[in-house]
Motif scaffolding. Structure first.
Motif, PDB file in Angstrom:
ATOM      1  N   GLU A  31      50.764  34.110  35.411  1.00  0.00           N
ATOM      2  CA  GLU A  31      49.962  35.250  34.953  1.00  0.00           C
ATOM      3  C   GLU A  31      50.551  36.543  35.506  1.00  0.00           C
ATOM      4  N   TYR A  32      50.931  36.479  36.780  1.00  0.00           N
ATOM      5  CA  TYR A  32      51.490  37.658  37.434  1.00  0.00           C
ATOM      6  C   TYR A  32      52.769  38.109  36.740  1.00  0.00           C
ATOM      7  N   PHE A  33      53.635  37.141  36.432  1.00  0.00           N
ATOM      8  CA  PHE A  33      54.871  37.467  35.711  1.00  0.00           C
ATOM      9  C   PHE A  33      54.557  38.051  34.340  1.00  0.00           C
ATOM     10  N   ALA A  34      53.617  37.428  33.637  1.00  0.00           N
ATOM     11  CA  ALA A  34      53.305  37.855  32.270  1.00  0.00           C
ATOM     12  C   ALA A  34      52.820  39.305  32.248  1.00  0.00           C
ATOM     13  N   ILE A  35      51.916  39.625  33.157  1.00  0.00           N
ATOM     14  CA  ILE A  35      51.372  40.986  33.170  1.00  0.00           C
ATOM     15  C   ILE A  35      52.448  41.983  33.594  1.00  0.00           C
ATOM     16  N   GLY A  36      53.230  41.593  34.601  1.00  0.00           N
ATOM     17  CA  GLY A  36      54.297  42.474  35.067  1.00  0.00           C
ATOM     18  C   GLY A  36      55.292  42.789  33.965  1.00  0.00           C
ATOM     19  N   MET A  37      55.613  41.770  33.152  1.00  0.00           N
ATOM     20  CA  MET A  37      56.588  41.982  32.091  1.00  0.00           C
ATOM     21  C   MET A  37      56.001  42.837  30.968  1.00  0.00           C
ATOM     22  N   GLU A  38      54.695  42.709  30.758  1.00  0.00           N
ATOM     23  CA  GLU A  38      54.038  43.597  29.791  1.00  0.00           C
ATOM     24  C   GLU A  38      54.180  45.054  30.208  1.00  0.00           C
ATOM     25  N   GLN A  39      54.167  45.258  31.529  1.00  0.00           N
ATOM     26  CA  GLN A  39      54.266  46.615  32.049  1.00  0.00           C
ATOM     27  C   GLN A  39      55.712  47.091  32.085  1.00  0.00           C
ATOM     28  N   GLY A  40      56.602  46.284  31.547  1.00  0.00           N
ATOM     29  CA  GLY A  40      57.981  46.732  31.402  1.00  0.00           C
ATOM     30  C   GLY A  40      58.904  46.367  32.538  1.00  0.00           C
ATOM     31  N   LYS A  41      58.408  45.525  33.467  1.00  0.00           N
ATOM     32  CA  LYS A  41      59.312  45.099  34.537  1.00  0.00           C
ATOM     33  C   LYS A  41      60.108  43.879  34.075  1.00  0.00           C
ATOM     34  N   THR A  42      61.293  43.693  34.651  1.00  0.00           N
ATOM     35  CA  THR A  42      62.045  42.482  34.345  1.00  0.00           C
ATOM     36  C   THR A  42      61.565  41.380  35.275  1.00  0.00           C
ATOM     37  N   ASP A  43      61.830  40.132  34.882  1.00  0.00           N
ATOM     38  CA  ASP A  43      61.354  39.052  35.756  1.00  0.00           C
ATOM     39  C   ASP A  43      62.114  39.018  37.076  1.00  0.00           C
TER      40      ASP A  43
ATOM     41  N   SER B  63      42.354  38.801  27.716  1.00  0.00           N
ATOM     42  CA  SER B  63      42.735  40.212  27.674  1.00  0.00           C
ATOM     43  C   SER B  63      43.297  40.492  26.293  1.00  0.00           C
ATOM     44  N   THR B  64      43.310  41.772  25.927  1.00  0.00           N
ATOM     45  CA  THR B  64      43.781  42.120  24.589  1.00  0.00           C
ATOM     46  C   THR B  64      45.249  41.760  24.426  1.00  0.00           C
ATOM     47  N   GLU B  65      45.982  41.821  25.535  1.00  0.00           N
ATOM     48  CA  GLU B  65      47.393  41.470  25.462  1.00  0.00           C
ATOM     49  C   GLU B  65      47.713  40.410  26.515  1.00  0.00           C
ATOM     50  N   GLY B  66      48.548  39.486  26.138  1.00  0.00           N
ATOM     51  CA  GLY B  66      48.986  38.484  27.097  1.00  0.00           C
ATOM     52  C   GLY B  66      47.948  37.410  27.367  1.00  0.00           C
ATOM     53  N   PRO B  67      48.205  36.604  28.401  1.00  0.00           N
ATOM     54  CA  PRO B  67      47.346  35.446  28.695  1.00  0.00           C
ATOM     55  C   PRO B  67      46.014  35.888  29.296  1.00  0.00           C
ATOM     56  N   PRO B  68      45.020  34.985  29.310  1.00  0.00           N
ATOM     57  CA  PRO B  68      43.756  35.322  29.963  1.00  0.00           C
ATOM     58  C   PRO B  68      43.993  35.577  31.450  1.00  0.00           C
ATOM     59  N   ARG B  69      43.152  36.436  32.007  1.00  0.00           N
ATOM     60  CA  ARG B  69      43.361  36.811  33.406  1.00  0.00           C
ATOM     61  C   ARG B  69      42.271  36.227  34.274  1.00  0.00           C
ATOM     62  N   LYS B  70      42.678  35.839  35.473  1.00  0.00           N
ATOM     63  CA  LYS B  70      41.711  35.279  36.414  1.00  0.00           C
ATOM     64  C   LYS B  70      41.114  36.415  37.235  1.00  0.00           C
ATOM     65  N   TYR B  71      39.829  36.595  37.084  1.00  0.00           N
ATOM     66  CA  TYR B  71      39.145  37.661  37.825  1.00  0.00           C
ATOM     67  C   TYR B  71      38.510  37.110  39.083  1.00  0.00           C
ATOM     68  N   TYR B  72      38.489  37.933  40.106  1.00  0.00           N
ATOM     69  CA  TYR B  72      37.867  37.550  41.370  1.00  0.00           C
ATOM     70  C   TYR B  72      36.600  38.373  41.565  1.00  0.00           C
ATOM     71  N   LYS B  73      35.547  37.676  41.971  1.00  0.00           N
ATOM     72  CA  LYS B  73      34.250  38.337  42.157  1.00  0.00           C
ATOM     73  C   LYS B  73      33.755  38.064  43.561  1.00  0.00           C
ATOM     74  N   LEU B  74      33.354  39.108  44.244  1.00  0.00           N
ATOM     75  CA  LEU B  74      32.883  38.962  45.619  1.00  0.00           C
ATOM     76  C   LEU B  74      31.519  38.273  45.628  1.00  0.00           C
ATOM     77  N   THR B  75      31.336  37.284  46.502  1.00  0.00           N
ATOM     78  CA  THR B  75      30.019  36.645  46.626  1.00  0.00           C
ATOM     79  C   THR B  75      29.227  37.345  47.730  1.00  0.00           C
ATOM     80  N   ASP B  76      27.979  36.955  47.886  1.00  0.00           N
ATOM     81  CA  ASP B  76      27.163  37.546  48.955  1.00  0.00           C
ATOM     82  C   ASP B  76      27.776  37.251  50.318  1.00  0.00           C
ATOM     83  N   LYS B  77      28.265  36.021  50.437  1.00  0.00           N
ATOM     84  CA  LYS B  77      28.909  35.622  51.688  1.00  0.00           C
ATOM     85  C   LYS B  77      30.132  36.502  51.956  1.00  0.00           C
TER      86      LYS B  77
END
Lengths: 184, 108
Positions: A31-43, B63-77
């Protein structure tokens, strides 16, 4: 290092973890690579900024091992460690070496008697030179020779089967020692 | 900077960034590395660890572009832990700043 190399090296350094967890981790970096490359960075740029995959694996493994010890001081877990430690030395010595010696003994004995039987007529003829020769001895020896040939054929098949079987046993043994009393 | 020291600070940075809103990994890494020099790869192990300790929950979002993104959410703990760390940090940095100030003044 490109994306593939980075992910491969990371994957290779994490074989201790379960497949599920490993995939989860790799997915994060993908995921990190994919987003970074969308932003125009090379792998290449991305993998450089991520740092060494081995270092990352070290951090992941360290927290994994700590977690293991903290969560489970269960008998199974302790046993697993004990098996792993003793297992590779003592356990294998007795459980693997024992049957191995026995099997080798059987195989050698079988081959030795087969060969001796096959050579029986030769000895019978030697008897002719050395001492009193009896026709009965020669026929008896020829009979033994026939049996010997059959035995040799049998031993040939048996040796192959035993070797195969023993290799399977070794593999089973290795997974038993490595996996120990894995109950997850 | 000292690696162990940086790791502790990194934990605080991640928690602070998640206090107001959920964020995905890339965003977290970029926000932090814009301000301080870090090895970006070490943020994910940290995120995993804190998730295991139940300070975060995660969810996937398309997301509108690229793969789905994993979001992190703070818990009460996690929030509680953040406030603990924040207090510690403030005391620590106040102390260090005070020492620096005194040191600099004494030298002048």
């Amino acid at each position: 290092m490109n994306k593939e190399q980075f992910l491969n090296q990371l994957n290779a350094s994490l074989t201790r973890l379960s497949l599920e967890e490993r995939q989860d981790i790799l997915q994060d970096y993908e995921e990190y690579f994919a987003i970074g490359m969308e932003q125009g960075k090379t792998d290449q740029e991305i993998s450089t900024s991520l740092g060494s995959p081995k270092q990352i694996a070290k951090e992941l493994l360290a927290s994994y091992h700590l977690g293991q010890v903290e969560q489970t001081t269960s008998a199974g877990n302790v046993m697993r460690a004990v098996w792993a430690v003793i297992g590779l030395g003592f356990f294998n010595l007795v459980i693997v070496l024992g049957p191995f010696i026995a099997l080798v003994g059987v195989v050698i004995a079988g081959w030795a008697s087969a060969i001796a039987f096959i050579l029986a007529p030769v000895f019978a003829l030697l008897n002719l030179i050395v001492s009193s020769f009896q026709l009965f001895d020669l026929f008896f020896a020829l009979g033994l020779c026939g049996i010997g040939i059959f035995m040799a054929m049998g031993m040939f098949v048996a040796t192959r089967a035993l070797t195969k079987g023993f290799i399977r046993y070794l593999k089973f043994n290795a997974s038993l020692v490595k996996g120990g009393l894995k109950n997850d | 900077m000292n690696v162990q020291f940086k790791k502790g600070v990194l934990e605080l940075c991640v928690l602070v960034l998640l206090e107001k809103q959920d964020r995905y990994g890339y965003e977290l890494v970029q926000r932090i590395s814009d301000r301080i020099e870090i090895s970006e790869g070490s943020v994910y192990p940290l995120l995993r660890r804190l998730t295991k300790e139940e300070y975060f929950t995660t969810y996937l979002q398309e997301s509108t572009e690229g793969p789905p993104r994993k979001y992190y959410k703070l818990t009460d703990k996690g929030r509680e832990y953040l406030h603990e760390l924040l207090t510690e940090w403030n005391e620590f940095s106040d102390g260090v700043n005070q020492l620096i100030k005194e040191g600099v003044c004494a030298n002048e």
